[in-house]
Design a protein around this motif. Structure first.
Motif, mmCIF file in Angstrom:
data_model
loop_
_atom_site.group_PDB
_atom_site.id
_atom_site.type_symbol
_atom_site.label_atom_id
_atom_site.label_comp_id
_atom_site.label_asym_id
_atom_site.label_seq_id
_atom_site.Cartn_x
_atom_site.Cartn_y
_atom_site.Cartn_z
ATOM 1 N N ALA A 12 0.816 -1.215 0.000
ATOM 2 C CA ALA A 12 0.000 0.000 0.000
ATOM 3 C C ALA A 12 0.847 1.262 0.000
ATOM 4 O O ALA A 12 0.378 2.340 -0.377
ATOM 5 C CB ALA A 12 -0.928 -0.002 1.217
ATOM 6 N N GLY A 13 2.092 1.141 0.444
ATOM 7 C CA GLY A 13 2.968 2.305 0.503
ATOM 8 C C GLY A 13 3.078 2.875 1.898
ATOM 9 O O GLY A 13 2.125 2.822 2.683
ATOM 10 N N VAL A 14 4.243 3.404 2.217
ATOM 11 C CA VAL A 14 4.530 3.982 3.524
ATOM 12 C C VAL A 14 4.976 5.422 3.340
ATOM 13 O O VAL A 14 5.741 5.737 2.428
ATOM 14 C CB VAL A 14 5.629 3.168 4.247
ATOM 15 N N PHE A 25 6.500 11.539 -0.742
ATOM 16 C CA PHE A 25 6.545 10.355 -1.593
ATOM 17 C C PHE A 25 6.148 9.151 -0.748
ATOM 18 O O PHE A 25 6.113 9.214 0.489
ATOM 19 C CB PHE A 25 7.942 10.143 -2.205
ATOM 20 N N THR A 26 5.839 8.042 -1.396
ATOM 21 C CA THR A 26 5.497 6.803 -0.708
ATOM 22 C C THR A 26 6.583 5.774 -0.975
ATOM 23 O O THR A 26 7.062 5.639 -2.102
ATOM 24 C CB THR A 26 4.134 6.253 -1.162
ATOM 25 N N LEU A 36 15.600 -0.082 -4.506
ATOM 26 C CA LEU A 36 14.660 0.811 -3.841
ATOM 27 C C LEU A 36 13.431 1.011 -4.710
ATOM 28 O O LEU A 36 13.541 1.123 -5.944
ATOM 29 C CB LEU A 36 15.303 2.172 -3.556
ATOM 30 N N GLY A 37 12.266 1.079 -4.071
ATOM 31 C CA GLY A 37 11.024 1.337 -4.790
ATOM 32 C C GLY A 37 10.244 2.453 -4.124
ATOM 33 O O GLY A 37 9.843 2.329 -2.961
ATOM 34 N N VAL A 38 10.055 3.568 -4.831
ATOM 35 C CA VAL A 38 9.279 4.700 -4.318
ATOM 36 C C VAL A 38 8.314 5.161 -5.396
ATOM 37 O O VAL A 38 8.458 4.816 -6.582
ATOM 38 C CB VAL A 38 10.184 5.877 -3.882
ATOM 39 N N GLY A 92 17.684 10.176 -10.233
ATOM 40 C CA GLY A 92 16.290 9.835 -10.443
ATOM 41 C C GLY A 92 15.364 10.833 -9.758
ATOM 42 O O GLY A 92 15.798 11.869 -9.237
ATOM 43 N N GLN A 93 14.067 10.510 -9.731
ATOM 44 C CA GLN A 93 13.082 11.415 -9.152
ATOM 45 C C GLN A 93 13.355 11.675 -7.671
ATOM 46 O O GLN A 93 13.293 12.820 -7.216
ATOM 47 C CB GLN A 93 11.686 10.818 -9.321
ATOM 48 N N LEU A 94 13.644 10.620 -6.909
ATOM 49 C CA LEU A 94 13.834 10.778 -5.464
ATOM 50 C C LEU A 94 15.047 11.635 -5.146
ATOM 51 O O LEU A 94 14.963 12.569 -4.336
ATOM 52 C CB LEU A 94 13.974 9.403 -4.808
ATOM 53 N N GLU A 95 16.185 11.362 -5.770
ATOM 54 C CA GLU A 95 17.404 12.112 -5.470
ATOM 55 C C GLU A 95 17.248 13.584 -5.819
ATOM 56 O O GLU A 95 17.657 14.471 -5.057
ATOM 57 C CB GLU A 95 18.601 11.529 -6.216
#
Length: 397
Positions: free
Chosen positions: A55-57, A70-71, A86-88, A219-222
């Motif tokens: 479901a995501g955290v 982000f989740t 890693l998965g976000v 990437g998007q997160l960084e």
């Protein structure tokens, strides 16, 4: 177990707080939240260790107020090769688009950091579960053809960082009211020997209106984390910079009036007006022979009667340690006075700006007999050659 399912913590509508860390610490509290009915799973087997949430955290808390939203869905470590996955999801993108939420290069860097800093310090029983003590990543080797231009100590005394540049490389910085870009023609190398880490840099962009950052192969997160750090740093100088749609450059330019042709009036007197055409791009190029600043389209100097000029740029030569102005004249009379104006302008730059430069730049370079020194090309000729080569790093909207 006061950390898990804390009843005294109020969750946002539609969410549950699973874990709270650092409730009594200066850096806390940090809350781990999932949608109602969601779960966080920890699995350890012969293949590796992983933490997953279908479901995501989300991580929330006062200490994370400036962080991007982000989740988190997965973090996995493989025992066999030490790889990290890693998965976000849920990172907002407006102007810049990245091919992946987390870049493979970042996952590799994290895997190397785990090998250097974490795995050697794990308790012995983890090896009975399958954890392997893998060889250390290779130490980055300096390319003998590169020059080290910067050596700094990282925060907290963790390690030293070095920046290497290829001889003949050209670093270009471009800016307009919407965006700032930085590009290296041949690529810079950032080495952190103590962490056995190397990062290659070719270019970065910063959107002045949205605050978005696009750095190299991140990437998007960084990029979202870097964007948050930049926004927090800028907010110390301009509180409005914390707003996503605030552009400090646009705010400054909007203070100047606009003439009938849409040009900003930067200076106005009875003798002359200094006009900034719409969407002017300022470009700074730094090479081994000098520094060049250009304006495209040129800044206009609307003088009395027919004394009109256009400021195309200025260059600073490392070879003779002097400034050289590039001013285009409009008309015969303006042409007669151009040489005098250029001479006076260069003298003013030498007396006012040159003392502010680093000592190495204020000293004329010593000419090598085998390699004659040369002045950097004028801003106009540099711009023309870039256009012919089709390699101009400028970014237009």
């Amino acid at each position: 177990m006061p950390w898990f399912w804390p009843a005294h913590v109020a969750a946002a509508p539609g969410e549950e707080v699973l874990v709270v860390f650092g409730a009594n610490s200066e850096w806390g509290p940090i809350e781990v939240c999932t949608p109602t009915g969601g779960a966080l799973e920890l699995s350890v087997d012969a293949e590796g260790v992983a933490v997953r949430s279908a479901a995501g955290v989300r991580l929330t808390g006062p200490a994370l107020a400036d962080m991007p939203s982000f989740t988190f869905h997965e973090a996995a470590y493989r025992f066999a090769d030490g790889s990290v996955r890693l998965g976000v999801a849920g990172i907002e993108e407006r102007f810049y688009r990245e091919p992946s939420p987390v870049s493979p290069r970042t996952e590799q860097v994290l895997a190397d950091l785990l090998r250097v800093l974490v795995i050697p310090r794990m308790p012995a029983f983890m090896q009975r579960l399958g954890l392997r003590i893998l060889p250390q990543p290779p130490m980055p080797e300096l390319d003998p053809g590169r020059i080290t231009v910067l050596h700094v100590q990282l925060p907290l005394g963790l390690a030293n960082a070095l920046v290497h540049v290829q001889p003949g490389d050209v670093l270009t910085v471009s800016a307009n009211r919407r965006e700032v870009t930085v590009a290296s023609q041949q690529g810079l190398q950032f080495d952190v020997p103590g962490l056995r880490m190397r990062v290659d840099f070719h270019g970065a962009r910063y959107h002045l209106e949205s605050g978005e950052v696009q750095f190299g192969e991140f990437g998007q997160l960084e990029n979202a984390l870097l964007e948050a750090a930049v926004r927090k740093a800028l907010a110390g100088y301009e509180p409005a910079a914390a707003e996503s749609d605030f552009s400090a450059v646009a705010a400054v330019l909007d203070r100047f009036p606009v003439d009938d042709e849409g040009r900003r009036i930067l200076y106005d007197s009875k003798l002359a007006r200094v006009l900034l055409p719409p969407d002017t791009m300022l470009v700074v190029r730094i090479g081994e022979h000098g520094l060049i600043v250009t304006a495209d389209p040129p800044i206009e100097i609307d003088g009395a009667t027919v004394l009109d000029y256009k400021f195309a740029g200025v260059s600073y030569s490392f070879d003779d340690a002097t400034f050289h102005l590039d001013i285009e004249r409009d008309g015969v009379l303006a042409g007669l006075l151009r040489a005098k104006i250029v001479e006076e302008g260069e003298q003013q730059l030498d007396s006012l700006v040159r003392p502010l430069l680093p000592a190495a730049m204020r000293t004329p370079a010593t000419a090598c007999p085998a390699t004659p020194t040369r002045r950097p090309r004028s801003p106009r000729s540099s711009a023309r050659s870039s256009a012919r080569a089709g390699s101009s790093p400028r970014t237009e909207f």
